[in-house]
Design an enzyme around this catalytic site. Structure first.
Site, short mmCIF file in Angstrom:
data_model
loop_
_atom_site.label_atom_id
_atom_site.label_comp_id
_atom_site.label_asym_id
_atom_site.label_seq_id
_atom_site.Cartn_x
_atom_site.Cartn_y
_atom_site.Cartn_z
N HIS A 18 0.84 -1.21 0.00
CA HIS A 18 0.00 0.00 0.00
C HIS A 18 0.87 1.25 0.00
CE1 HIS A 18 -3.72 2.24 1.45
NE2 HIS A 18 -2.76 3.12 1.71
N GLU A 19 1.87 1.29 0.88
CA GLU A 19 2.71 2.48 1.01
C GLU A 19 3.68 2.62 -0.17
OE1 GLU A 19 2.09 4.76 3.10
OE2 GLU A 19 0.59 3.59 4.18
N HIS B 81 2.00 4.38 -3.01
CA HIS B 81 1.99 5.83 -2.82
C HIS B 81 3.34 6.43 -3.24
CE1 HIS B 81 -1.87 6.30 -0.95
NE2 HIS B 81 -1.57 5.59 0.13
#
Length: 247
Positions: free
Chosen positions: A67-68, A71
């Site tokens: 998820h990170e 980003h």
């Protein structure tokens, strides 16, 4: 949030782990081995519950990392430099050195995280369905189903329109695009974040009063974090925006 130790680099981005990750790791293991897995598949040797819960906890942390990282990669593609990623008690944190230059860039950077979590949830759900249909690996099915649910929950929670969640950045992008003012957009997202944070604190205190002490305290901690991070991010974005706009 600074890392206690480094895991190296993933896709060129520095990744670290804060010591508080051990807390969530242990909580997941105890909750799954002593509760979810044992109730779903009783009468198995204890070591199987602990092994399955340990693997599940690791896969959950890897899901947070994915998820990170998403980003960070989209941020770099949109001209925003990335300092690194830290995994800690309440999830992951991609540290960006600057802010997005346009509402579109903000939208892309914020939106990719929940999409990745939703995709992972779908893949784990598919795996659970296929394993249940074609194998007898009960604990593996239970692990896949839990990972599917937690990733989908992560996507939904992060999409809430309140800073510092991804949904707060999506809200900021929308208000920025509509009004042309990044400062006003930051104020709207921050107000939404503080409202959500205090709502979580209130619900958490209510749960403590009715006897659900652990769940209540956990919600209070999350609410406090949302309030603190919304306030910090608002101050940071306002300073960056004013500096960029100054002659």
């Amino acid at each position: 949030m600074r890392a206690t130790f480094s895991l190296g680099r993933v896709a060129g981005v520095r990744v670290g782990v804060h010591w508080s990750v051990l807390v969530i790791f242990v909580l997941i293991m105890v909750g799954l081995a002593g509760g979810v897995f044992r109730q779903a598949h009783p009468d198995l040797p204890s070591w199987q519950y602990w092994l399955a819960s340990g693997v599940t906890a690791v896969l959950f942390l890897l899901s947070l990392l994915a998820h990170e990282v998403s980003h960070a990669l989209v941020a770099r593609r949109n001209g925003v430099s990335v300092e690194g990623i830290t995994l800690w008690l309440l999830g992951g944190l991609a540290r960006l050195r600057s802010e997005a230059a346009t509402p579109g860039a903000e939208l892309r950077i914020a939106g990719v995280g929940p999409l990745v979590s939703l995709l992972l949830g779908g893949l784990f759900a598919l795996a659970a369905g296929l394993l249940a249909a074609y194998s007898e690996a009960g604990l593996v099915v239970a692990s896949s189903a839990w990972l599917a649910g937690i990733n989908i929950l992560l996507a939904v929670f992060n999409a809430l329109p309140a800073a510092p969640l991804d949904g707060g950045r999506l809200l900021r992008a929308a208000v920025w695009w509509k009004t042309g003012s990044p400062l006003r957009a930051t104020a709207v997202a921050t107000a939404a974040g503080r409202f959500l944070g205090w709502a979580l604190v209130a619900v958490g205190l209510y749960l403590v009063l009715v006897g659900a002490v652990f769940s209540g305290i956990w919600l209070v901690v999350i609410g406090w974090f949302v309030i603190a991070m919304a306030t910090w991010r608002a101050a940071r974005q306002s300073c960056v925006t004013r500096w960029a706009a100054s002659p």
